[in-house]
Design a protein around this motif. Structure first.
Motif, PDB file in Angstrom:
ATOM      1  N   TRP A 122      -6.180  -6.390 -15.309  1.00 19.12           N
ATOM      2  CA  TRP A 122      -5.518  -5.377 -14.500  1.00 19.12           C
ATOM      3  C   TRP A 122      -5.224  -5.955 -13.122  1.00 19.12           C
ATOM      4  O   TRP A 122      -6.120  -6.495 -12.451  1.00 19.12           O
ATOM      5  N   ALA A 123      -3.988  -5.839 -12.700  1.00 22.61           N
ATOM      6  CA  ALA A 123      -3.543  -6.414 -11.435  1.00 22.61           C
ATOM      7  C   ALA A 123      -2.871  -5.343 -10.589  1.00 22.61           C
ATOM      8  O   ALA A 123      -2.522  -4.261 -11.082  1.00 22.61           O
ATOM      9  N   TYR A 124      -2.671  -5.666  -9.321  1.00 19.97           N
ATOM     10  CA  TYR A 124      -2.083  -4.686  -8.404  1.00 19.97           C
ATOM     11  C   TYR A 124      -1.463  -5.409  -7.220  1.00 19.97           C
ATOM     12  O   TYR A 124      -1.903  -6.496  -6.839  1.00 19.97           O
ATOM     13  N   PRO A 125      -0.409  -4.819  -6.621  1.00 15.70           N
ATOM     14  CA  PRO A 125       0.125  -5.374  -5.376  1.00 15.70           C
ATOM     15  C   PRO A 125      -0.947  -5.305  -4.290  1.00 15.70           C
ATOM     16  O   PRO A 125      -1.757  -4.366  -4.250  1.00 15.70           O
ATOM     17  N   LYS A 126      -0.951  -6.272  -3.394  1.00 22.02           N
ATOM     18  CA  LYS A 126      -2.031  -6.408  -2.424  1.00 22.02           C
ATOM     19  C   LYS A 126      -2.222  -5.166  -1.547  1.00 22.02           C
ATOM     20  O   LYS A 126      -3.337  -4.875  -1.111  1.00 22.02           O
ATOM     21  N   PHE A 127      -1.135  -4.414  -1.264  1.00 25.67           N
ATOM     22  CA  PHE A 127      -1.280  -3.244  -0.403  1.00 25.67           C
ATOM     23  C   PHE A 127      -2.193  -2.178  -1.012  1.00 25.67           C
ATOM     24  O   PHE A 127      -2.684  -1.287  -0.327  1.00 25.67           O
ATOM     25  N   MET A 128      -2.432  -2.276  -2.333  1.00 28.19           N
ATOM     26  CA  MET A 128      -3.306  -1.311  -2.993  1.00 28.19           C
ATOM     27  C   MET A 128      -4.740  -1.379  -2.473  1.00 28.19           C
ATOM     28  O   MET A 128      -5.506  -0.423  -2.626  1.00 28.19           O
ATOM     29  N   GLU A 129      -5.118  -2.471  -1.853  1.00 24.47           N
ATOM     30  CA  GLU A 129      -6.471  -2.589  -1.324  1.00 24.47           C
ATOM     31  C   GLU A 129      -6.692  -1.648  -0.149  1.00 24.47           C
ATOM     32  O   GLU A 129      -7.846  -1.330   0.186  1.00 24.47           O
ATOM     33  N   GLU A 130      -5.621  -1.192   0.496  1.00 22.74           N
ATOM     34  CA  GLU A 130      -5.742  -0.178   1.548  1.00 22.74           C
ATOM     35  C   GLU A 130      -5.793   1.226   0.948  1.00 22.74           C
ATOM     36  O   GLU A 130      -6.485   2.110   1.464  1.00 22.74           O
ATOM     37  N   ILE A 131      -5.091   1.416  -0.153  1.00 22.75           N
ATOM     38  CA  ILE A 131      -5.062   2.736  -0.800  1.00 22.75           C
ATOM     39  C   ILE A 131      -6.345   2.997  -1.578  1.00 22.75           C
ATOM     40  O   ILE A 131      -6.845   4.131  -1.609  1.00 22.75           O
ATOM     41  N   CYS A 132      -6.886   1.954  -2.192  1.00 24.86           N
ATOM     42  CA  CYS A 132      -8.122   2.053  -2.974  1.00 24.86           C
ATOM     43  C   CYS A 132      -9.159   1.098  -2.384  1.00 24.86           C
ATOM     44  O   CYS A 132      -9.376  -0.001  -2.930  1.00 24.86           O
ATOM     45  N   PRO A 133      -9.781   1.474  -1.268  1.00 20.88           N
ATOM     46  CA  PRO A 133     -10.779   0.585  -0.646  1.00 20.88           C
ATOM     47  C   PRO A 133     -11.865   0.198  -1.652  1.00 20.88           C
ATOM     48  O   PRO A 133     -12.318   1.014  -2.452  1.00 20.88           O
ATOM     49  N   GLY A 134     -12.238  -1.044  -1.600  1.00 23.07           N
ATOM     50  CA  GLY A 134     -13.230  -1.546  -2.548  1.00 23.07           C
ATOM     51  C   GLY A 134     -12.646  -2.475  -3.592  1.00 23.07           C
ATOM     52  O   GLY A 134     -13.378  -3.240  -4.222  1.00 23.07           O
ATOM     53  N   LEU A 135     -11.321  -2.395  -3.835  1.00 20.98           N
ATOM     54  CA  LEU A 135     -10.703  -3.362  -4.734  1.00 20.98           C
ATOM     55  C   LEU A 135     -10.941  -4.773  -4.187  1.00 20.98           C
ATOM     56  O   LEU A 135     -10.951  -4.976  -2.976  1.00 20.98           O
ATOM     57  N   PRO A 136     -11.174  -5.736  -5.069  1.00 18.85           N
ATOM     58  CA  PRO A 136     -10.961  -5.734  -6.530  1.00 18.85           C
ATOM     59  C   PRO A 136     -12.134  -5.235  -7.376  1.00 18.85           C
ATOM     60  O   PRO A 136     -12.085  -5.360  -8.597  1.00 18.85           O
ATOM     61  N   ASP A 137     -13.181  -4.728  -6.791  1.00 21.17           N
ATOM     62  CA  ASP A 137     -14.278  -4.158  -7.573  1.00 21.17           C
ATOM     63  C   ASP A 137     -13.737  -2.991  -8.408  1.00 21.17           C
ATOM     64  O   ASP A 137     -13.128  -2.059  -7.877  1.00 21.17           O
ATOM     65  N   TRP A 138     -13.995  -3.023  -9.701  1.00 13.01           N
ATOM     66  CA  TRP A 138     -13.420  -2.016 -10.598  1.00 13.01           C
ATOM     67  C   TRP A 138     -13.923  -0.614 -10.297  1.00 13.01           C
ATOM     68  O   TRP A 138     -13.238   0.375 -10.591  1.00 13.01           O
ATOM     69  N   THR A 139     -15.098  -0.509  -9.687  1.00  8.85           N
ATOM     70  CA  THR A 139     -15.626   0.826  -9.408  1.00  8.85           C
ATOM     71  C   THR A 139     -14.799   1.562  -8.358  1.00  8.85           C
ATOM     72  O   THR A 139     -14.919   2.794  -8.234  1.00  8.85           O
ATOM     73  N   ALA A 140     -13.949   0.834  -7.618  1.00 12.32           N
ATOM     74  CA  ALA A 140     -13.052   1.503  -6.662  1.00 12.32           C
ATOM     75  C   ALA A 140     -12.111   2.464  -7.373  1.00 12.32           C
ATOM     76  O   ALA A 140     -11.632   3.436  -6.769  1.00 12.32           O
ATOM     77  N   LEU A 141     -11.854   2.233  -8.651  1.00 11.39           N
ATOM     78  CA  LEU A 141     -10.952   3.103  -9.404  1.00 11.39           C
ATOM     79  C   LEU A 141     -11.567   4.465  -9.701  1.00 11.39           C
ATOM     80  O   LEU A 141     -10.863   5.396 -10.083  1.00 11.39           O
ATOM     81  N   LEU A 195       8.408  -5.726 -14.985  1.00 12.88           N
ATOM     82  CA  LEU A 195       8.733  -6.524 -13.801  1.00 12.88           C
ATOM     83  C   LEU A 195       9.561  -5.711 -12.812  1.00 12.88           C
ATOM     84  O   LEU A 195       9.360  -5.814 -11.591  1.00 12.88           O
ATOM     85  N   ALA A 196      10.488  -4.909 -13.338  1.00 16.62           N
ATOM     86  CA  ALA A 196      11.301  -4.073 -12.446  1.00 16.62           C
ATOM     87  C   ALA A 196      10.424  -3.086 -11.693  1.00 16.62           C
ATOM     88  O   ALA A 196      10.607  -2.867 -10.483  1.00 16.62           O
ATOM     89  N   GLU A 197       9.448  -2.505 -12.387  1.00 18.33           N
ATOM     90  CA  GLU A 197       8.567  -1.551 -11.712  1.00 18.33           C
ATOM     91  C   GLU A 197       7.669  -2.250 -10.697  1.00 18.33           C
ATOM     92  O   GLU A 197       7.392  -1.709  -9.621  1.00 18.33           O
ATOM     93  N   VAL A 202       6.374  -3.112  -4.926  1.00 23.61           N
ATOM     94  CA  VAL A 202       6.196  -3.962  -3.751  1.00 23.61           C
ATOM     95  C   VAL A 202       7.202  -3.591  -2.666  1.00 23.61           C
ATOM     96  O   VAL A 202       6.860  -3.511  -1.479  1.00 23.61           O
ATOM     97  N   ALA A 203       8.438  -3.334  -3.067  1.00 19.28           N
ATOM     98  CA  ALA A 203       9.490  -3.027  -2.089  1.00 19.28           C
ATOM     99  C   ALA A 203       9.231  -1.717  -1.362  1.00 19.28           C
ATOM    100  O   ALA A 203       9.525  -1.586  -0.163  1.00 19.28           O
ATOM    101  N   THR A 204       8.681  -0.725  -2.073  1.00 19.92           N
ATOM    102  CA  THR A 204       8.499   0.613  -1.489  1.00 19.92           C
ATOM    103  C   THR A 204       7.044   0.938  -1.179  1.00 19.92           C
ATOM    104  O   THR A 204       6.752   2.021  -0.667  1.00 19.92           O
ATOM    105  N   GLU A 205       6.150   0.006  -1.506  1.00 23.96           N
ATOM    106  CA  GLU A 205       4.712   0.223  -1.350  1.00 23.96           C
ATOM    107  C   GLU A 205       4.258   1.498  -2.061  1.00 23.96           C
ATOM    108  O   GLU A 205       3.482   2.295  -1.541  1.00 23.96           O
ATOM    109  N   SER A 206       4.769   1.661  -3.278  1.00 25.56           N
ATOM    110  CA  SER A 206       4.328   2.773  -4.127  1.00 25.56           C
ATOM    111  C   SER A 206       3.179   2.282  -5.002  1.00 25.56           C
ATOM    112  O   SER A 206       3.242   1.180  -5.568  1.00 25.56           O
ATOM    113  N   PRO A 207       2.094   3.048  -5.135  1.00 27.80           N
ATOM    114  CA  PRO A 207       0.892   2.591  -5.833  1.00 27.80           C
ATOM    115  C   PRO A 207       1.174   2.169  -7.277  1.00 27.80           C
ATOM    116  O   PRO A 207       1.939   2.825  -7.993  1.00 27.80           O
TER     117      PRO A 207
END
Length: 313
Positions: A122-141, A195-197, A202-207
């Motif tokens: 499971w991967a995510y754009p880097k800005f997700m670390e601000e939306i889900c503090p604790g990433l990459p630890d899976w318990t952040a989910l 890939l499009a999503e 990334v372009a819109t910083e949508s989770p």
């Protein structure tokens, strides 16, 4: 199968970054330089890159090379009877039953890792670390705020995990259930749709949280974070997400027929970052595969020449 014959004087190749292994090869004779070494060309661009770099280096050493189109599973029959000489990018998570059977029978030989730094999970754009503090630890989910940020109308109140397309198979749903995560795995429509999503996210910083793998050409442009995966409860490793191994395999008679070529292929290493850059040039920029590799080979004799020197000197 489609054949493409390439004499060593005209090396048709593919670009990819590679690194010399720390081990030393044993000096060897070239062997049969007239009968071509037949390299399996597989379906995906990364494998084609790896195969072409191998063929280019073998050509530089004095061998004649043929590139033969072969499927991921049918290739093992050709490798077992010598109608294919080698394949340089076998992923351990995509080998079926015929590969271990051919190894056990002694018809083929595993000559070591290709050196790719692989990832799957499971991967995510880097800005997700601000939306889900604790990433990459899976318990952040497990944080309700993280799940809410990932939720869509189809998944409420759970967050959405963009999964592999349905016909690829999936392990994500079981892992979500095993760990009681507030997520729902939704299959992607295709690799292109995923890939499009990802680019739109990334372009819109949508989770976005998605199942993905590396090396992949999009990673030449997007830096993803990778989740430390939740535990997998299954005793069946095929139902768990594991780090794939990428290996090189030759026909059992390869070392006797092409001794120095055998040593060269054992030394061949390919870096993920360089492969991703080459794939991006081919798939995103539309550059011909052979031209991309030829340019890399021309620019990097310090990388591949030591393989040849170690094998024949």
């Amino acid at each position: 199968m489609m054949k493409k014959r390439t004499p060593h004087t005209a090396a048709s190749a593919l670009a990819i970054g590679a690194m010399l292994t720390t081990g030393a090869a044993m000096a060897a004779e070239l062997g049969d330089t007239q009968d071509p070494i037949k390299l399996a060309v597989l379906e995906w661009t990364g494998a084609q890159v790896s195969t072409q770099i191998a063929g280019m280096v073998l050509g530089k050493a004095g061998y004649t090379v043929e590139y033969i189109t072969a499927g991921s599973f049918p290739q093992y029959s050709g490798l077992s009877d010598g109608t294919l000489s080698a394949t340089v990018e076998i992923w351990s998570n995509n080998v079926g039953d015929i590969y271990p059977q051919a190894l056990a029978a002694g018809d083929i030989e595993n000559i070591g890792s290709l050196g790719l730094e692989t990832r799957e999970g499971w991967a995510y754009p880097k800005f997700m670390e601000e939306i889900c503090p604790g990433l990459p630890d899976w318990t952040a989910l497990k944080d309700p705020a993280c799940a809410a940020a990932l939720a869509t109308t189809d998944t409420l109140p759970n967050g959405r995990l963009l999964d592999y397309p349905a016909d690829w198979g999936s392990r994500s749903g079981e892992i979500i259930a095993d760990n009681d995560l507030p997520l729902m795995a939704i299959p992607g429509g295709s690799e292109g749709a995923m890939l499009a999503e990802l680019r739109a996210s990334v372009a819109t910083e949508s989770p976005l949280l998605l199942m993905f793998w590396a090396p992949h050409h999009v990673l030449a442009e997007i830096d993803l974070g990778w989740l430390d995966m939740p535990p997998c409860a299954s005793d069946d490793p095929d139902k768990c997400v594991q780090l794939p191994q990428v290996e090189k395999v030759v026909w059992s008679g390869f070392a006797d027929k092409w001794p120095a070529g055998y040593e060269i292929l054992k030394l061949l290493q390919v870096s993920s970052s360089a492969q991703e850059q080459m794939m991006s040039a081919i798939l995103e920029d539309g550059q011909p595969l052979e031209e991309v590799v030829a340019a890399w080979v021309e620019a990097n004799p310090d990388v591949w020449q030591p393989w040849i020197d170690a094998a024949v000197n």
